[in-house]
Motif scaffolding. Structure first.
Motif, PDB file in Angstrom:
ATOM      1  N   PRO A   1      -9.402  -3.526 -17.374  1.00  0.00           N
ATOM      2  CA  PRO A   1     -10.854  -3.722 -17.461  1.00  0.00           C
ATOM      3  C   PRO A   1     -11.656  -2.719 -16.613  1.00  0.00           C
ATOM      4  N   ASP A   2     -10.993  -2.097 -15.607  1.00  0.00           N
ATOM      5  CA  ASP A   2     -11.744  -1.297 -14.632  1.00  0.00           C
ATOM      6  C   ASP A   2     -12.311  -0.007 -15.224  1.00  0.00           C
ATOM      7  N   GLN A   3     -13.376   0.476 -14.604  1.00  0.00           N
ATOM      8  CA  GLN A   3     -13.988   1.730 -15.053  1.00  0.00           C
ATOM      9  C   GLN A   3     -13.222   2.944 -14.554  1.00  0.00           C
ATOM     10  N   ARG A   4     -12.507   2.770 -13.443  1.00  0.00           N
ATOM     11  CA  ARG A   4     -11.675   3.868 -12.936  1.00  0.00           C
ATOM     12  C   ARG A   4     -10.219   3.404 -12.957  1.00  0.00           C
ATOM     13  N   VAL A   5      -9.330   4.306 -13.290  1.00  0.00           N
ATOM     14  CA  VAL A   5      -7.911   3.943 -13.312  1.00  0.00           C
ATOM     15  C   VAL A   5      -7.139   4.898 -12.407  1.00  0.00           C
ATOM     16  N   SER A   6      -6.039   4.409 -11.871  1.00  0.00           N
ATOM     17  CA  SER A   6      -5.291   5.265 -10.943  1.00  0.00           C
ATOM     18  C   SER A   6      -4.082   5.889 -11.630  1.00  0.00           C
ATOM     19  N   PHE A   7      -3.788   7.095 -11.205  1.00  0.00           N
ATOM     20  CA  PHE A   7      -2.606   7.822 -11.654  1.00  0.00           C
ATOM     21  C   PHE A   7      -1.792   8.206 -10.426  1.00  0.00           C
ATOM     22  N   TYR A   8      -0.502   8.364 -10.621  1.00  0.00           N
ATOM     23  CA  TYR A   8       0.333   8.914  -9.554  1.00  0.00           C
ATOM     24  C   TYR A   8       0.877  10.236 -10.053  1.00  0.00           C
ATOM     25  N   ARG A   9       0.772  11.240  -9.162  1.00  0.00           N
ATOM     26  CA  ARG A   9       1.069  12.602  -9.581  1.00  0.00           C
ATOM     27  C   ARG A   9       2.136  13.188  -8.684  1.00  0.00           C
ATOM     28  N   GLN A  10       3.121  13.822  -9.288  1.00  0.00           N
ATOM     29  CA  GLN A  10       4.101  14.584  -8.513  1.00  0.00           C
ATOM     30  C   GLN A  10       4.344  15.865  -9.284  1.00  0.00           C
TER      31      GLN A  10
ATOM     32  N   ARG B   1      -1.815   9.796  -5.167  1.00  0.00           N
ATOM     33  CA  ARG B   1      -2.588   8.892  -6.018  1.00  0.00           C
ATOM     34  C   ARG B   1      -3.921   9.555  -6.325  1.00  0.00           C
ATOM     35  N   VAL B   2      -4.314   9.516  -7.592  1.00  0.00           N
ATOM     36  CA  VAL B   2      -5.645  10.017  -7.968  1.00  0.00           C
ATOM     37  C   VAL B   2      -6.319   8.972  -8.841  1.00  0.00           C
ATOM     38  N   GLU B   3      -7.615   8.819  -8.679  1.00  0.00           N
ATOM     39  CA  GLU B   3      -8.356   7.878  -9.525  1.00  0.00           C
ATOM     40  C   GLU B   3      -9.308   8.653 -10.397  1.00  0.00           C
ATOM     41  N   ILE B   4      -9.329   8.324 -11.689  1.00  0.00           N
ATOM     42  CA  ILE B   4     -10.229   9.040 -12.601  1.00  0.00           C
ATOM     43  C   ILE B   4     -10.940   8.022 -13.494  1.00  0.00           C
TER      44      ILE B   4
ATOM     45  N   CYS C   1       0.832  -1.208   0.000  1.00  0.00           N
ATOM     46  CA  CYS C   1       0.000   0.000   0.000  1.00  0.00           C
ATOM     47  C   CYS C   1       0.859   1.247   0.000  1.00  0.00           C
ATOM     48  N   ASP C   2       0.266   2.357  -0.446  1.00  0.00           N
ATOM     49  CA  ASP C   2       0.927   3.655  -0.328  1.00  0.00           C
ATOM     50  C   ASP C   2       1.010   4.048   1.136  1.00  0.00           C
ATOM     51  N   LEU C   3       2.141   4.638   1.511  1.00  0.00           N
ATOM     52  CA  LEU C   3       2.248   5.143   2.885  1.00  0.00           C
ATOM     53  C   LEU C   3       1.284   6.296   3.108  1.00  0.00           C
ATOM     54  N   ALA C   4       0.907   6.963   2.008  1.00  0.00           N
ATOM     55  CA  ALA C   4      -0.012   8.094   2.130  1.00  0.00           C
ATOM     56  C   ALA C   4      -1.448   7.641   2.356  1.00  0.00           C
ATOM     57  N   ALA C   5      -1.697   6.309   2.253  1.00  0.00           N
ATOM     58  CA  ALA C   5      -3.079   5.824   2.386  1.00  0.00           C
ATOM     59  C   ALA C   5      -3.530   5.894   3.844  1.00  0.00           C
ATOM     60  N   PRO C   6      -4.786   6.297   4.069  1.00  0.00           N
ATOM     61  CA  PRO C   6      -5.316   6.345   5.429  1.00  0.00           C
ATOM     62  C   PRO C   6      -5.783   4.964   5.879  1.00  0.00           C
ATOM     63  N   LEU C   7      -5.679   4.691   7.153  1.00  0.00           N
ATOM     64  CA  LEU C   7      -6.152   3.422   7.709  1.00  0.00           C
ATOM     65  C   LEU C   7      -7.651   3.529   7.947  1.00  0.00           C
ATOM     66  N   ALA C   8      -8.406   2.662   7.294  1.00  0.00           N
ATOM     67  CA  ALA C   8      -9.862   2.759   7.390  1.00  0.00           C
ATOM     68  C   ALA C   8     -10.450   1.681   8.300  1.00  0.00           C
TER      69      ALA C   8
ATOM     70  N   MET D   1      -0.080   6.933 -15.413  1.00  0.00           N
ATOM     71  CA  MET D   1      -1.051   5.900 -15.080  1.00  0.00           C
ATOM     72  C   MET D   1      -0.306   4.721 -14.449  1.00  0.00           C
ATOM     73  N   CYS D   2      -0.752   4.300 -13.290  1.00  0.00           N
ATOM     74  CA  CYS D   2       0.014   3.286 -12.566  1.00  0.00           C
ATOM     75  C   CYS D   2      -0.825   2.703 -11.453  1.00  0.00           C
ATOM     76  N   ARG D   3      -0.627   1.407 -11.225  1.00  0.00           N
ATOM     77  CA  ARG D   3      -1.358   0.731 -10.169  1.00  0.00           C
ATOM     78  C   ARG D   3      -0.749   1.060  -8.795  1.00  0.00           C
ATOM     79  N   GLY D   4       0.558   1.416  -8.783  1.00  0.00           N
ATOM     80  CA  GLY D   4       1.234   1.702  -7.526  1.00  0.00           C
ATOM     81  C   GLY D   4       1.649   0.428  -6.824  1.00  0.00           C
ATOM     82  N   PRO D   5       1.993   0.463  -5.542  1.00  0.00           N
ATOM     83  CA  PRO D   5       2.097   1.677  -4.732  1.00  0.00           C
ATOM     84  C   PRO D   5       3.403   2.436  -4.987  1.00  0.00           C
TER      85      PRO D   5
END
Ligand code: TSB
Ligand code: ZN
Length: 639
Positions: free
Chosen positions: A163-172, A135-138, A44-51, A178-182
């Motif tokens: 196949p997904d309807q939303r794809v993730s990007f990593y931005r700096q 990370r941004v999803e569009i 996971c991304d370190l920037a991800a929040p714990l839910a 476009m990238c799955r990450g992390p």
């Protein structure tokens, strides 16, 4: 405020506010050098929040998974730099690899060396700017419109595969990919960067598609680690058997002949001949019977053996001629089995040990071919031992002892044993018959324990017919390669209904041990070249002595010395060129000829030679007979 419970490795638990990021948690725990995290086993991304409640394992650069994140983010950083310096550049893919990362670009031309320097310098600036990575999803349609507007044709193709309807990007900063990450949370974690090389690479590895430009690089958290890496690369390059093989004229791989099909040049062939004679003599003395069989066989034989079903991917396709279907053999076993089956065998003559330097052909994917280490046509130091069940352990121990003797003679160090077992769930690559597999695996493990050899187990590495004891040896690149192997097989004797007549007068089934000691001639040679860095010990050196006449008038004496040494069984040449003696010495030195015998007036008068060793330099004048005696002693001790 809602809380979530985090469990760390070792069982510690922490309650934290929901929404806390992994990075904040790592900070509050006072952890250093964290580059990523596994949450319930997923990176996971370190920037991800714990839910929610989760098991969390923080990763540093020392964890393979952490390193992967680190190098992946550095690949993005490189793409950002390339986009800034070459605004028209199109991006393809940029993954982490075993030793760093690469990214494939299309800039309409190859990169030049100073391009790499500029890109590297820009990467350092971008890293120092410590940009946050987000990370941004569009929606995929938005991604499509964006790629179309930017002319990112390769990314458009990649998008089609998602196949997904939303794809993730990593931005700096202004760059996004476009990238799955992390990814790392910030570019500032990337401290030491080196771009190593560039090469052409076809889009999707397909030669009908455009040729892209790939840049390879590596990065580390500290300059010291980067320096150590660069030193390792340098060392591997220095010992690379492909380079040494070319410089010493040992072998050649010609595209006209085919990938993975090496040609052994005279000097390499001489070394091979010495090795072949050595191992065949040793085997004959150890109770092996050497045979010859054919490289071509009816596919029927390979259907019977099960290769057809379980080894097909590695075989060349069959050839249909007259009423026969023929294959190039990938292994020698079925032939040796037919030799065993040709006669009747009683319990008293077992074990029967059938050996051959058998030529085999395997289809290896072009991506894994490396010089002589992994080839498609090879000569295996092969043998198949047919024995009774009560002889298994002694035979295994006998082979292990042979291996140890050979490793001592070739001064091979760092070898370790790998017990390669089947993957019970895999019915494609391993023949079914759980009972016999269990028995074979237990027998090999017992033998290892009785011999007191330390070993590591590896699931899924067995041969399709049985478990193996593989001898792993580190190579110049630091990776381990399987050199020798001892394989226990209850299944092929079953398939071929092999028999011997027991003490009771009834027919019994023998067991087979497949074994290779000096691997294949190809892989063995690669190992030796790297280990000796081309400086073969006297007994293996293709040219053992080079006689160097100082002036023209010493030619005849030089030829006489060479003839005497040749008659004594040494491999000798005379440098009859018109060059100065210092040049002749340098030339012989470059070819790593173990001894030079310099001859001038004084030597000719005394019936002597002035001996020069490639390692110890000038050894002074020695009578020819004495020189021959010293050579013989050195050959005998294999020092
Ligand atoms: C030992 N049937 C057995 C034989 O009886 C066999 O073929 N075993 S093997 O597949 O493991 O190959 C034996 C050895 O050949 C390996 O341990 C390895 O050292 C060497 N070898 C295998 N594939 C290649 C290759 N493509 N290029 C060079 N050497 C290879
Ligand atoms: Zn075999």
């Amino acid at each position: 405020m809602a809380q979530v419970v985090v469990e760390l490795p070792g069982g510690q638990r922490h309650a934290v506010a929901a929404g806390t990021t992994l990075a904040a948690l790592a900070r509050s725990l006072g952890l250093d050098g964290v580059v990523g995290a596994l949450v319930d086993g997923r990176a996971c991304d370190l920037a991800a929040p714990l839910a929610a409640d989760a098991r969390v394992q923080f990763l540093t650069f020392d964890d393979p998974a952490g390193r992967e994140v680190y190098w992946h983010s550095t690949a993005h950083l490189m793409a950002q730099a390339v986009k800034q310096l070459f605004p028209g550049a199109r991006l393809a893919i940029g993954p982490p690899i075993e030793d760093g990362f690469y990214y494939d670009f299309d800039i309409g031309r190859p990169f030049e060396p100073d391009d790499l320097e500029r890109i590297e310098a820009r990467m350092r600036e971008l890293a120092a700017a410590d940009q946050p990575i987000e990370r941004v999803e569009i929606p995929r349609e938005e991604a499509r419109r964006r790629f179309e507007a930017e002319g990112e044709v390769y990314k458009l193709e990649l998008l089609d595969d998602i196949p997904d309807q939303r794809v993730s990007f990593y931005r700096q900063d202004g760059f996004q990919d476009m990238c799955r990450g992390p990814h790392l949370p910030r570019t500032g974690l990337i401290r030491a960067i080196k771009l190593l090389s560039t090469s052409g690479a076809y889009w999707r590895g397909d030669e009908r598609r455009p040729m892209l430009q790939r840049i390879y690089g590596v990065s580390y958290p500290t300059p010291e680690q980067l320096d150590a890496h660069l030193r390792r690369i340098e060392e591997a390059r220095r010992r690379d058997h492909r380079r040494i093989g070319r410089e010493l004229g040992l072998f050649h791989i010609a595209p006209e002949v085919g990938q993975g099909l090496p040609l052994w040049l005279p000097r390499g062939a001489t070394i091979r001949r010495v090795i072949e004679r050595y191992i065949v003599d040793l085997e004959v003395a150890s109770g092996y019977q050497h045979v010859y069989s054919q490289e071509l066989a009816s596919s029927q034989l390979y259907k019977m053996s099960g290769h057809w079903e379980h080894y097909r991917e590695n075989m060349y396709p069959p050839m249909q001629l007259d009423n026969e279907e023929l294959v190039l053999r990938p292994m020698n076993c079925p032939h040796h089995i037919m030799i065993y089956r040709h006669g009747q065998h009683s319990y008293r003559e077992l074990p029967v040990r059938i050996a051959e330097l058998g030529k085999v052909f395997r289809y290896e994917r072009s991506g894994v071919l490396t010089g002589l280490h992994r080839v498609r046509g090879m000569a295996m130091n092969d043998a198949h031992i047919f024995c009774r069940r009560d002889q298994i352990k002694d035979e295994i121990k006998g082979v292990a002892a042979l291996i140890q003797r050979v490793y001592a003679d070739f001064q091979i160090t760092g070898a370790w044993y790998r017990l390669s077992l089947r993957d019970p769930a895999d019915r494609v690559n391993f023949m079914p018959h759980d009972e016999l597999w269990d028995l074979a695996e237990a027998q090999l493990r017992d033998a290892l324990e009785e011999m007191g050899l330390p070993f590591r187990e590896a699931r899924g590495e067995a041969a399709f017919y049985g478990p193996k004891l593989d001898v792993q040896v580190p190579t110049a690149t630091g990776k381990d390669e399987t050199m020798s192997t001892i394989q226990l097989d209850f299944l092929l004797p079953e398939r071929f209904a092999l028999e011997y007549i027991g003490e009771d007068g009834a027919a019994h089934r023998p067991v087979m041990i497949h074994r290779a000691v000096t691997s294949t001639m190809e892989r063995w040679m690669a190992l030796l070249i790297e280990q000796y860095e081309g400086r073969f010990p006297l007994w293996l050196a293709p040219e053992q002595v080079r006689v160097l006449p100082i002036a023209d008038r010493h030619q005849e004496y030089a030829r006489g010395v060479a003839a005497r040494l040749e008659a004594a069984g040494f491999r000798v040449s005379v440098d009859a060129s018109n060059e100065r003696i210092s040049y002749k010495i340098r030339h012989a030195q470059l070819l790593h000829v173990p001894y030079m015998a310099v001859v001038g007036d004084r030597e000719a008068a005394a019936g002597a030679v002035a001996v020069r060793s490639r390692s110890a330099g000038d050894l002074g004048p020695v009578p020819v007979a004495e020189f021959a005696r010293r050579l013989a002693e050195e050959v005998a001790t294999k020092a």
